[in-house]
Write an enzyme that holds these catalytic residues in place. Structure first.
Site, PDB file in Angstrom:
ATOM      1  N   CYS A 238      -1.468  18.842 116.431  1.00  0.00           N
ATOM      2  CA  CYS A 238      -1.556  18.255 117.775  1.00  0.00           C
ATOM      3  C   CYS A 238      -0.575  18.871 118.755  1.00  0.00           C
ATOM      4  O   CYS A 238      -0.707  18.683 119.966  1.00  0.00           O
ATOM      5  CB  CYS A 238      -1.338  16.753 117.686  1.00  0.00           C
TER       6      CYS A 238
ATOM      7  N   HIS B 174      -7.719  13.482 123.913  1.00  0.00           N
ATOM      8  CA  HIS B 174      -6.872  14.331 123.078  1.00  0.00           C
ATOM      9  C   HIS B 174      -7.694  15.350 122.285  1.00  0.00           C
ATOM     10  O   HIS B 174      -7.933  15.165 121.101  1.00  0.00           O
ATOM     11  CB  HIS B 174      -6.050  13.438 122.132  1.00  0.00           C
TER      12      HIS B 174
END
Lengths: 389, 150
Positions: free
Chosen positions: A88, A338
């Site tokens: 991430c 995201h």
């Protein structure tokens, strides 16, 4: 001779959401948006290219993405090209790599594109793919994905500091309300406290609205050495400081108290020192709100408030317009969405528009300093600090 | 929770790409003794013979001193729950909600994350003691679950 400096000179983004688009469609769209943001740069001027992407091998069955992405952006790199993957935190890692490539003298201008194709036709497969970043042999084999892990972070923080579910929810309310003014965000309808508190349970105490959104999307920036940057735009956005840390792998190897993230505190201190600023100087921040609890702990470890007081910080409106620091004006991972490899680059795009007064109705007035933070685990953090000068 | 937790991944007997359960045999994996011990209901990991460093998960090279002289050591029989959650949404295919995940601390200073099996989620508390429960996985493999100590 003054010290070499590096700055953003272009930034673009795609619409985030459940996109009717392939992995490479998203790349091409972000490439166009990036070049459209600065007509002084054309693809033929770009000799260095970095792609940030986490799992195209799974969601698009596509490896070797750097040359593919460069080609779809019209770039034939002759100085530097590679893929950066740090789960991430890939986007921030990729911009740091561009920074390092420029500072080393290998090139003086790099295009960075971050992208993730997340929304495959089967929703089950999205959850399956979420296992890929954790330790397959010792953790993912049990189906472990981020929601239960961050649920246990929340449990630990609530137990130690008395943080409440309502305080968690207020992070989501704030970020959903911010994204109403971001036309690229996945969610643009806002959210009430009641909506967040009554959304369906995922892993106690985290509910659906406490979680970041699975999203397709891509973003791009162009980073250049100061001299080159000044020839391309009259408002470069400078990288003032950066830091990165990893303190353990897998999840159980992080320090035992999950309510406290000493590695983020360490990295933030280092980035502030490099930038010659302190936490009080940050006007606007995009931090890694993969879950509401993450943003609360980040307030604390980034030094925006005292340890343990993150819940009260959001409750008092200190992370909103009019407070100490505006956190996640884009809506963050929760409301903007995201797409893993794109997120850090999307944060840089927000830095670019905020520090050039181009953020429209969500502009943080007079913002001079922007902090971007990504995480890839409780002990793995990536920070970039940007400034107008 | 059904025991065949990952059966859904097998789309072709010769394709392992979506199978999250590790390979456990000597021809595929150098820490295969861990799984042999597990089949005997023993939870083990490696300790360095040269410097004494112990880690979870087990290793083939000591990350403290780079020695490759490691020996197998049993975990204490019970661990204690540091934190837990009950996951009811977003569960990957092949796993069935509710999943009770716990961070389990042992007296050897190691921590393991694992689901609790044969356990009513309402009975679980921070600080509770848990014991190993070996569960069979497809293709003659095993996994280390835990359950509340009676």
């Amino acid at each position: 001779m003054g010290q070499k400096r590096v700055a953003l000179v272009a930034a673009g983004i795609t619409k985030f959401g459940k996109r009717k688009a392939t992995f490479r469609d998203l790349i091409a769209e972000a490439g166009k948006a990036t070049f459209d943001s600065n007509k002084n740069i054309s693809p033929k001027d770009v000799k260095a290219f970095i792609i940030s992407t986490v799992y195209p091998e799974r969601s698009a069955f596509q490896g070797h993405p750097a040359p593919l992405a460069a080609e779809w952006c019209g770039v034939r790199p002759t100085e530097f090209h590679e893929r950066v993957e740090n789960q991430c935190g890939s986007g921030t890692s990729a911009i740091r790599t561009a920074y390092a490539a420029i500072m080393s003298g290998l090139t003086d201008l790099v295009m960075v594109v971050g992208v993730e194709k997340v929304m495959v036709p089967s929703h089950k497969e999205i959850f399956l793919n979420a296992m890929a970043g954790s330790d397959r042999e010792w953790e993912s084999c049990f189906g472990v994905t981020p929601p239960p892990l961050f649920a246990m972070v929340a449990q630990a923080h609530m137990q130690k500091f008395g943080t409440t579910e309502e305080q968690l929810a207020l992070v989501s309310v704030k970020n959903h309300n911010h994204s109403k003014t971001n036309p690229y965000a996945h969610h643009q309808k806002g959210a009430t406290l009641e909506q967040v508190m009554t959304s369906r349970l995922i892993a106690a105490p985290l509910k659906l609205f406490d979680c970041s959104t699975n999203t397709d999307g891509a973003a791009g920036v162009i980073v250049a050495l100061e001299e080159r940057a000044k020839s391309l735009t009259d408002k470069p956005v400078y990288i003032l400081g950066t830091a990165q840390i990893n303190d353990g792998y897998p999840w159980v190897a992080y320090p035992k108290d999950w309510s406290t993230w000493p590695s983020l505190r360490f990295a933030a201190q280092k980035a502030y020192e490099m930038a010659g600023i302190g936490p009080k100087d940050v006007d606007v921040a995009e931090v890694h709100d993969c879950f509401t609890i993450s943003e609360i702990i980040e307030y604390e470890e980034l030094g925006f408030c005292k340890k343990g007081e993150g819940g009260r910080f959001v409750e008092d409106g200190q992370s909103d317009y009019g407070g100490e620091v505006v956190v996640n004006p884009s809506g963050g991972l929760i409301a903007c969405g995201h797409p893993f490899g794109a997120t850090g680059v999307r944060q840089a795009w927000e830095a670019y528009i905020q520090l050039r007064d181009e953020a429209g109705t969500r502009q943080v007035k007079g913002a001079e300093i922007f902090l971007g933070h990504n995480l890839s685990g409780l002990g793995e953090h990536h920070i970039l600090i940007y400034g107008r000068s | 929770m059904k025991e065949k937790t990952t059966e859904d991944y097998i789309i072709d007997p010769d394709v392992y790409i979506c199978d999250p359960v590790p390979q456990q045999t000597p021809d595929q994996n150098m820490v295969y003794p861990f799984y042999d011990h597990l089949r005997d209901n023993r939870l083990t990991t490696t300790r360095c013979k040269d410097c004494g460093h112990i880690t979870w998960p087990p290793k083939i090279v000591c990350t403290e001193c780079m020695s490759d002289q490691l020996e197998w050591e049993d975990f204490p029989p019970t661990g204690k729950i540091y934190a837990f959650t009950v996951q009811v949404g977003g569960v990957p295919p092949g796993f069935q909600a509710p999943l009770v995940y716990a961070l389990i601390d042992f007296d050897n200073d190691l921590r393991i994350i694992s689901p609790l099996i044969d356990t009513d989620p309402d009975d679980v508390h921070v600080g509770d003691e848990v014991v190993l429960k070996v569960v069979e996985a497809p293709r003659d493999r095993v996994l280390f679950f835990f359950k509340l100590k009676k």
